[in-house]
Design a protein around this motif. Sequence first.
Motif, PDB file in Angstrom:
ATOM      1  N   LYS A 162      14.190  75.598 -58.053  1.00 34.27           N
ATOM      2  CA  LYS A 162      14.018  74.301 -58.707  1.00 34.27           C
ATOM      3  C   LYS A 162      15.371  73.606 -58.856  1.00 34.27           C
ATOM      4  O   LYS A 162      15.619  72.907 -59.832  1.00 34.27           O
ATOM      5  CB  LYS A 162      13.342  74.477 -60.057  1.00 34.27           C
ATOM      6  CG  LYS A 162      11.970  75.094 -59.919  1.00 34.27           C
ATOM      7  CD  LYS A 162      11.133  74.850 -61.128  1.00 34.27           C
ATOM      8  CE  LYS A 162       9.747  75.414 -60.893  1.00 34.27           C
ATOM      9  NZ  LYS A 162       8.835  75.060 -61.960  1.00 34.27           N
ATOM     10  N   THR A 163      16.221  73.839 -57.913  1.00 31.33           N
ATOM     11  CA  THR A 163      17.557  73.232 -57.841  1.00 31.33           C
ATOM     12  C   THR A 163      18.444  73.514 -59.059  1.00 31.33           C
ATOM     13  O   THR A 163      19.271  72.691 -59.420  1.00 31.33           O
ATOM     14  CB  THR A 163      17.519  71.706 -57.595  1.00 31.33           C
ATOM     15  OG1 THR A 163      16.923  71.072 -58.712  1.00 31.33           O
ATOM     16  CG2 THR A 163      16.778  71.354 -56.352  1.00 31.33           C
ATOM     17  N   SER A 164      18.257  74.661 -59.682  1.00 31.82           N
ATOM     18  CA  SER A 164      19.144  75.052 -60.791  1.00 31.82           C
ATOM     19  C   SER A 164      19.514  73.886 -61.697  1.00 31.82           C
ATOM     20  O   SER A 164      20.663  73.477 -61.763  1.00 31.82           O
ATOM     21  CB  SER A 164      20.449  75.655 -60.263  1.00 31.82           C
ATOM     22  OG  SER A 164      20.191  76.805 -59.549  1.00 31.82           O
ATOM     23  N   ALA A 211      16.810  78.907 -58.765  1.00 34.05           N
ATOM     24  CA  ALA A 211      17.291  78.305 -57.521  1.00 34.05           C
ATOM     25  C   ALA A 211      16.223  77.444 -56.840  1.00 34.05           C
ATOM     26  O   ALA A 211      16.518  76.392 -56.297  1.00 34.05           O
ATOM     27  CB  ALA A 211      17.751  79.403 -56.572  1.00 34.05           C
TER      28      ALA A 211
END
Lengths: 45, 469
Positions: A33-35, A31
């Motif tokens: 790392k912006t998934s 999450a």
Amino acid sequence: MKHIKTVNKPGLQKSLKTGGCGECQASCQSACKTSCTVGNQVCEK
Amino acid sequence: MKAKIHKFEQNGEYILLDINSGAVHVIDKMIFDIMDIFDGGNDAEVMEKLSASYPKADLEEALSELHELMEAGELFAPDIDVPPTFKEKGLVKSLCLMVAQDCNLRCKYCFGDGGSYGQERAVMSPEVGCRAIDYMLENCGPFRKHFEVDFFGGEPLMNMKTVKAVAEHVHELEKAKGVQIKLTMTTNGMLLNDENIKWLNDNNVSVVISTDGRREVHDRMRPDAGGHGTYDKVMKNFKKFVDSRKGEHYYMRGTYTNENLDFTEDVLAMHDAGFDVLSMEPVVLKDSPLALREEHLPRIYEEYDRLTEAYLKRHREGKGFFFFHFNMDLSNGPCVAKRLSGCGAGHEYFAVAENGDLYPCHQFVGREGYKLGSIYDGITNKELPRYFRESHVLNKEKCRECWARFFCSGGCHANDDLFHGDIRKSYELGCELQKKRLECAIYVQAMLALEKMEQGEKVGEFTTAEGIR
């Protein structure tokens, strides 16, 4: 077609033969790392 | 049996995904009902079971169209096995440097124990950082051109000395070896001053900036070490920063917990504050008062529906924003090998702790049993990298048959380990959220594609992805 509208020209099956160069970015799904899910990526080729 | 198709309804539209080809079809209700029965060869059964619901001629016409799709390879496409390219040995292509295992915030949901990861607060030396880059290039295999290095923490801006030294080393190696090493950083913005902003811009560092949306949510969740709200300070810094790079090469990301299940408001608050490249993530916590639990799912699904409509509304009004989870290129997405290979943690992607120890990813730093080696001795744990490499969707029980297997590539190993102690046992709540987000993304891209087709563009000639700026 009257009942179906296809909205893309998918290349999944073709990429079985042409893909695998591995130059694409890592697809960390954490999450923080912006998934970066693979579905959200594009091919680097 | 592996699912071959997935169908769903979103905002009154019916969508059919052919899993093994990736074809997306917008269909009518009759086709939607037919697909409960049709297996590619049982036309008579379809006619018999649906003759009371639909006129015979219409059913025949619909079946004829479905057979047309099958002939085009866009319905019931054959199962995909592991491609040969996928069996090669893992290589290092991406590193996460824990440049500061320390932080100036105390976010309520932090998985890294306030940046320390359960260890002593410490920062990475320039020597360790530079040696990590050398280690990556020494172990990348032949002919690799693209690499990624992420400055992470804790808060990486607390250790600019090492960040700068590593970047300088990277630039030298790029010139000497003809490689491209993409630099990224994830920051909370507290130290994003003029000097740091200029340096990040001059050195082409893509930056992920963290805030939680609305002021009250952000201040509650992301206080500083003294417990004070940080919204005003970081938003002022973020605005200056994003303006300085003309809105390019950044992502604003947030985290939602069970205290803000109305997170559409937080996404729109970011947009209203002047940012338009956005992401909002579900928190991943176990045994916490902030955790997302199964009973929250209906409410979260409803919220993704709201976000989807808000996203399309603003887009159609000519004031759209980018939302990471809705980015999807339905025609030019990654190859099968990539889709099956997962996140790469532990075999292509490694985290380097401040002392040079190697872990499968940043989330595993400090977790017992997951140290793989070090940048000085290399990978000394020979078993674990193989286990990570082979933990792809075709080897994970719940993934093998899941319709989303080629989109999510098996989810996050760290989350699976956190909840089940095994990276092959899926974190179920994460799967459910992922599938809902994927349905919303497919719907968004299908609707935007239909609008382009109505304007005269041909399928396959346009990209459905918004692109990552």
